[in-house]
Each structure stands twice: as C-alpha cells, then as structure tokens.
Design a protein around this motif. Structure first.
Motif, PDB file in Angstrom:
ATOM      1  N   HIS A   1       1.050  -1.340   0.026  1.00  0.00           N
ATOM      2  CA  HIS A   1      -0.327  -0.271   0.191  1.00  0.00           C
ATOM      3  C   HIS A   1       0.727   1.269  -0.121  1.00  0.00           C
ATOM      4  O   HIS A   1       2.113   1.266   0.250  1.00  0.00           O
ATOM      5  CB  HIS A   1      -0.832  -0.101   1.275  1.00  0.00           C
ATOM      6  CG  HIS A   1      -0.118   0.005   2.453  1.00  0.00           C
ATOM      7  ND1 HIS A   1       0.039   1.590   3.173  1.00  0.00           N
ATOM      8  CD2 HIS A   1       0.125  -0.700   3.526  1.00  0.00           C
ATOM      9  CE1 HIS A   1       0.925   0.636   4.487  1.00  0.00           C
ATOM     10  NE2 HIS A   1       0.782  -0.459   4.720  1.00  0.00           N
ATOM     11  N   ARG A   2      -0.153   2.393  -0.223  1.00  0.00           N
ATOM     12  CA  ARG A   2       1.142   3.846  -0.256  1.00  0.00           C
ATOM     13  C   ARG A   2       1.122   4.611   0.821  1.00  0.00           C
ATOM     14  O   ARG A   2       2.428   5.854   0.664  1.00  0.00           O
ATOM     15  CB  ARG A   2       0.351   4.481  -1.920  1.00  0.00           C
ATOM     16  CG  ARG A   2      -1.442   4.846  -1.331  1.00  0.00           C
ATOM     17  CD  ARG A   2      -2.196   5.870  -2.694  1.00  0.00           C
ATOM     18  NE  ARG A   2      -2.868   5.360  -2.842  1.00  0.00           N
ATOM     19  CZ  ARG A   2      -3.847   6.488  -2.285  1.00  0.00           C
ATOM     20  NH1 ARG A   2      -2.856   7.524  -1.261  1.00  0.00           N
ATOM     21  NH2 ARG A   2      -5.545   6.720  -1.569  1.00  0.00           N
ATOM     22  N   ARG A   3       1.088   4.170   2.213  1.00  0.00           N
ATOM     23  CA  ARG A   3       1.464   4.186   3.052  1.00  0.00           C
ATOM     24  C   ARG A   3       2.349   4.426   3.964  1.00  0.00           C
ATOM     25  O   ARG A   3       2.035   4.314   5.273  1.00  0.00           O
ATOM     26  CB  ARG A   3      -0.511   5.083   3.952  1.00  0.00           C
ATOM     27  CG  ARG A   3      -0.943   6.291   3.667  1.00  0.00           C
ATOM     28  CD  ARG A   3      -2.233   5.719   4.184  1.00  0.00           C
ATOM     29  NE  ARG A   3      -3.122   7.341   4.024  1.00  0.00           N
ATOM     30  CZ  ARG A   3      -3.729   7.574   2.590  1.00  0.00           C
ATOM     31  NH1 ARG A   3      -4.138   6.714   2.034  1.00  0.00           N
ATOM     32  NH2 ARG A   3      -4.149   8.942   2.438  1.00  0.00           N
ATOM     33  N   PHE A   4       3.470   3.674   3.700  1.00  0.00           N
ATOM     34  CA  PHE A   4       4.051   3.035   4.050  1.00  0.00           C
ATOM     35  C   PHE A   4       5.395   4.121   4.971  1.00  0.00           C
ATOM     36  O   PHE A   4       4.824   5.557   4.116  1.00  0.00           O
ATOM     37  CB  PHE A   4       5.220   2.427   3.211  1.00  0.00           C
ATOM     38  CG  PHE A   4       5.484   2.872   1.718  1.00  0.00           C
ATOM     39  CD1 PHE A   4       6.729   3.589   1.834  1.00  0.00           C
ATOM     40  CD2 PHE A   4       4.854   2.413   1.073  1.00  0.00           C
ATOM     41  CE1 PHE A   4       7.040   4.055   0.822  1.00  0.00           C
ATOM     42  CE2 PHE A   4       5.475   3.218  -0.109  1.00  0.00           C
ATOM     43  CZ  PHE A   4       6.545   3.426  -0.603  1.00  0.00           C
ATOM     44  N   LYS A   5       5.957   4.037   5.798  1.00  0.00           N
ATOM     45  CA  LYS A   5       6.821   4.963   6.670  1.00  0.00           C
ATOM     46  C   LYS A   5       7.887   4.638   6.984  1.00  0.00           C
ATOM     47  O   LYS A   5       8.839   3.732   5.906  1.00  0.00           O
ATOM     48  CB  LYS A   5       6.359   5.000   8.349  1.00  0.00           C
ATOM     49  CG  LYS A   5       4.752   5.177   8.072  1.00  0.00           C
ATOM     50  CD  LYS A   5       4.771   5.036   9.945  1.00  0.00           C
ATOM     51  CE  LYS A   5       3.201   5.419  10.299  1.00  0.00           C
ATOM     52  NZ  LYS A   5       2.915   6.865   9.652  1.00  0.00           N
ATOM     53  N   HIS A   6       8.675   5.592   6.789  1.00  0.00           N
ATOM     54  CA  HIS A   6      10.573   5.580   6.783  1.00  0.00           C
ATOM     55  C   HIS A   6      11.249   4.231   7.219  1.00  0.00           C
ATOM     56  O   HIS A   6      11.687   3.749   6.730  1.00  0.00           O
ATOM     57  CB  HIS A   6      11.502   6.833   7.537  1.00  0.00           C
ATOM     58  CG  HIS A   6      12.567   6.781   7.629  1.00  0.00           C
ATOM     59  ND1 HIS A   6      13.430   7.156   8.742  1.00  0.00           N
ATOM     60  CD2 HIS A   6      13.334   7.486   6.651  1.00  0.00           C
ATOM     61  CE1 HIS A   6      14.453   6.469   8.671  1.00  0.00           C
ATOM     62  NE2 HIS A   6      14.915   7.241   7.068  1.00  0.00           N
ATOM     63  N   ALA A   7      10.559   3.898   8.871  1.00  0.00           N
ATOM     64  CA  ALA A   7      10.432   2.517   9.602  1.00  0.00           C
ATOM     65  C   ALA A   7      10.806   1.441   8.231  1.00  0.00           C
ATOM     66  O   ALA A   7      11.225   0.855   8.257  1.00  0.00           O
ATOM     67  CB  ALA A   7      10.327   2.130  10.530  1.00  0.00           C
ATOM     68  N   ASP A   8      10.049   1.609   7.237  1.00  0.00           N
ATOM     69  CA  ASP A   8       9.047   0.313   6.585  1.00  0.00           C
ATOM     70  C   ASP A   8      10.097   0.334   5.901  1.00  0.00           C
ATOM     71  O   ASP A   8      10.315  -1.322   5.029  1.00  0.00           O
ATOM     72  CB  ASP A   8       8.223   0.689   5.937  1.00  0.00           C
ATOM     73  CG  ASP A   8       7.165   0.620   7.284  1.00  0.00           C
ATOM     74  OD1 ASP A   8       6.812   0.213   7.851  1.00  0.00           O
ATOM     75  OD2 ASP A   8       5.798   1.269   6.565  1.00  0.00           O
ATOM     76  N   ILE A   9      10.565   0.904   5.547  1.00  0.00           N
ATOM     77  CA  ILE A   9      11.865   0.949   4.161  1.00  0.00           C
ATOM     78  C   ILE A   9      13.705   0.890   4.350  1.00  0.00           C
ATOM     79  O   ILE A   9      14.483   0.462   2.945  1.00  0.00           O
ATOM     80  CB  ILE A   9      11.344   2.346   3.360  1.00  0.00           C
ATOM     81  CG1 ILE A   9      12.109   3.459   3.451  1.00  0.00           C
ATOM     82  CG2 ILE A   9      10.123   2.229   2.467  1.00  0.00           C
ATOM     83  CD1 ILE A   9      12.518   3.941   2.443  1.00  0.00           C
TER      84      ILE A   9
END
Length: 493
Positions: free
Chosen positions: A52-60
């Motif tokens: 989905h398009r609402r991933f965050k800095h920590a996710d990547i």
C-alpha cells in the motif's frame, strides 16, 4: 500477356526496401524494450513487502539494507526530525542518472516502483541479464527513494518545517533541500527523474480520460526556451509515452511548462541536468496505486535503457509537444439534472462531487463534498448519472442506537437505506474510528444533515414519486435496486 520490364520490378523492390527496411531500422534505433518484457519483469521482481502507499520511513530501511551487496548505500544526511536520507548507487557506466522520489511525503507511488527496480537490477541468471549488462556498463544510477521522510511518516506533502521542498531549491532552508542540491552538484548527472504524484482529478485536456501519468520536461527560464539539455529530456519522455500508450491509450497528459523559479525540477534543468518529471495520477479501481506503480517501473526501466543506448535520439521535440496537455476537469461523481427544492419550487441542477482523503494513522478515510453545481457540462465524472428529474430527499437518522458498527450487517444497512435512513447511532466506538458501512455512523452527535449545496456533505436520497431510487452517502452513489460492493472508507462522527 503484358510483360513487366526487369527495371520496373527492381524499382518496386527498391521502394519496398526503403519503405519497410528503413522503418525497421528506425524502430531498432529507439532501443525500446518490448512491452511483454517490461510487464513480466515487474511481476517477477515486484517488492512484496510494500502493498500500500502509506508506508513509513522505518518500513523501507530494511528494504534498503537488503541491497547492500549490489548497491553502494550512502547516508546523505538527516531530515528536520533526524530521520536518515539514503541513496543507492548502481552501475559502472559513464552516463550518470539521478532519480529522487517522495520529495512530497504523501506522493509515494514511484517510491514503490524504485524498490521493484532495485530487485530487478540486483538479480541475475535469468532472461534479463543482457539488459542488466547494458545498463550496468553504460550507466551509473543514483537513487534517493525517500527525500522527505518526515512528510512520509505523517503522509503529508510538506516537511516538518511545513515547507514545500519543491519550492526550496534556491533558499535551501530545509536540510532535505540542501541534500538534494549537494548531491546534484557532486554527482553531476546527465539525466534526472523527478518523481511525484498528482491529484486524481487531472484529466487529459478536454477529454474524460483520467491523466493516469503526467509528464513534463520543465522549463528553465520564463521564455520556455528549448536548449540541448531540455530537448534530451523531451525526447526521453516521448519514449516513455510510447510505452504508456500501449497500456493506457489516451491516458497521458503533459504539465504546463511555465517556469517556477523556486522549483527543483526547473532549476536542475537550468543547472544542466536533463530533467524528467513523472506525476502519478489516478486510475479507476486502483486506490492504492499498485497498477500505476507498475507503469512507473515500466517507463523508468525503458527510459534507462534508451538513455544507456541513446535511443531517445530517435525521437523529436515535436513529438513531445504532440502529447496533450493536462486538464483539471474531473469529478468523482456528477449527477445530472437533480430536482432540488428552493422556496417551494423545484429546479433541475447538475451536482458535481469530489471525495477527499484524510489521514488516520497508517490508513485514511474519505469525506465527500459538493464541489460545484449548476451547469456542469465542462466537467467529466469518473462516475456519472443522468437522474432524469429524480427529486432530492433529505435522509433521516435512525432513532434506536446500535451497540457498535459490528452489529450492522450489509443487509441491515441496505434495509435502513431503503427506508430512508442515511445515518445511525452507536453506543460503543469513538469518534474518528473507521468503518466501511454505507451509512453515516454517529457517536458524538444525534443528527447528521447532508445537503446538495456547495460545500455540503453529499448525503441524501434521490426519489421518484414515493420510491427511493438512489442513496448518496458521503458522496458515494448507491443504487438501492441494484447495490454494488464498494469500499467506503468512513469515520464515526
């Protein structure tokens, strides 16, 4: 019998050679990748951790680190709130290419496609090895996948200083702007890809076609001149458009090239890097932009190949200007000739509705609004309904409170709608909690009134004689005789 002279035959064969042989040569000079190859590469190397398009800095961060063996990973600096901003560099060639994404925190579609591309570039031992070798030996590519991590975490456009980074190229008040300018100057790329999202209401000008992808070779001065640097970007865009027209025919628009002296794209073009703007818009049935993510992967990979082999030189600046302009004429829903009551009289009006997203933790909810009304013939609806004189009917609030939204089944919701109830009350649940019911759900208030006037929440019914035909709930249209499943992302009031 008529005898054809040998010289005539030779002339005819020579004509065929030039007519068809030259065309084939021209196609080869483009060095375009076959559409099927682009599509299968995406499906094979799509990054499964991003859905989905609402991933965050920590996710990547783990997704960046997993490529440390194939890419040179560098921490470029930190955001206002102290989050790392990283680059990934790949390739050994002479031609340098810089791609940066999520300068605006809530514009994440291209970021997803970059991680798909990382997977593709790192792989080996398959049918794409020759393509990878062409890219690796000819290009040095630097990616900045999330330039505005603070904005990404809040899923908002601006950074933590509330500054639009794309208006900070000259003053460089923001640390994120300083990072991008410093990398551009140190790396000195020949090509730059400025990756954004645009509102879903952009259309291809004067058509009902949604501008799913919009493009631009930004102007570098007020006169909108075309020099060699800008011309290279224009030609590369023509190659991208050639791919897109095979997948979304008529769905590509071109931004206005008026010079914005504070913008990064305009200035990076001015500083000598051929800059390509890609804007990801909307596509019906793709709220999380996963199909548009695929389009980004395809056109970026194809463009990189054409840059590596200079295939973009087979295109012309004139072809760039043939790409139609963007319009801003789309609405989510247009109701044509609704009969509305004013001072005891009924008047036929068109009602144009837009539904806007608001953030709710890692997801979002939608709020509908009557955007305009009257004669709406200059607009196009993603959904349109000719109501043929159906009359406006205000919705009612059901008196008996339910324990929670979980108590209300789809069948019960439809039964309430058919009885003229557009809102219900619940005993449990907090205002702001999300639900997917085709009803307005109340906890902090006893009544909810929608309306047809501009700025109103479009929650009401359309009636023929004594029969309710349609319900409008928060701007979503529901056919009461033939209801269809819809994803209504709403909040409790």
């Amino acid at each position: 019998m008529k005898i054809i002279k040998t010289s005539t035959i030779c002339m005819f064969l020579l004509f065929l050679f030039f007519a068809f042989g030259c065309k084939t040569a021209s196609e080869n000079e483009k060095h375009a990748i076959e559409l099927e190859t682009l599509e299968t590469a995406f499906e094979q190397y799509r990054e499964p951790a991003i859905t989905h398009r609402r991933f965050k800095h920590a996710d990547i961060q783990p997704l960046i680190q997993k490529h440390s063996s194939a890419f040179e990973i560098e921490e470029l600096g930190e955001s206002v709130e102290g989050k790392s901003i990283s680059s990934l560099t790949w390739g050994e060639g002479q031609t340098k290419v810089l791609l940066w994404s999520q300068m605006h925190g809530n514009e994440s579609t291209a970021t997803m496609s970059l991680f798909d591309l990382f997977n593709f570039l790192e792989a080996s031992g398959d049918a794409y090895d020759e393509l990878r070798q062409v890219l690796k030996s000819n290009l040095q590519i630097k990616f900045i996948p999330m330039l505005n991590p603070d904005g990404a975490d809040a899923f908002k456009r601006r950074n933590a200083l509330d500054i639009d980074l794309n208006r900070d190229a000259i003053s460089q008040i923001s640390p994120e702007a300083v990072i991008l300018k410093s990398i551009r100057d140190a790396f000195e790329p020949e090509f730059g890809f400025n990756l954004h999202d645009q509102q879903i209401y952009y259309n291809v000008d004067k058509t009902p076609k949604q501008a799913t992808i919009s493009v631009l070779a930004p102007g570098y001065n007020y006169d909108r001149d075309v020099n060699e640097v800008r011309a290279r970007a224009m030609k590369a865009i023509v190659g991208m458009n050639e791919v897109l027209q095979q997948v979304i025919p008529g769905g590509v628009g071109k931004y206005d090239d008026g010079f914005e002296p504070r913008a990064f794209g305009d200035n990076i073009q001015k500083w000598g890097t051929s800059t390509i703007l890609i804007e990801s818009g909307g596509y019906v049935g793709d709220p999380e932009k996963q199909f548009i993510r695929k389009l980004n992967f395809m056109i970026i990979l194809n463009a990189l190949n054409q840059i590596a082999l200079k295939g973009y030189e087979a295109y012309t600046v004139d072809q760039y200007f043939e790409i139609p302009d963007n319009g801003f004429q789309l609405m989510d829903l247009i109701l044509q000739e609704v009969q509305v009551p004013v001072e005891g009289e009924w008047y036929p009006i068109d009602i144009a509705i837009r539904r806007r997203e608001s953030n709710a933790d890692s997801t979002y909810y939608v709020t509908g609004s009557v955007d305009d009304l009257g004669d709406m013939q200059v607009y196009f609806g993603l959904e349109e309904l000719e109501v043929n004189g159906l009359r406006y009917e205000e919705g009612k609030t059901y008196d008996q409170a339910f324990e929670s939204v979980n108590e209300i089944t789809g069948e019960k919701a439809l039964e309430l709608l058919r009885s003229g109830y557009s809102a219900v009350k619940v005993q449990n649940g907090d205002p702001g909690d999300l639900h997917n019911l085709p009803l307005i759900v109340l906890k902090s208030r006893d009544e909810f009134t929608g309306g047809w006037q501009t700025g109103s929440n479009p929650t009401f019914f359309l009636k023929q004689d004594d029969s309710l035909k349609y319900a409008l709930i928060n701007g979503y249209l529901i056919d009461l005789q033939n209801p269809q499943d819809q994803l209504l992302k709403q909040r409790i009031y």
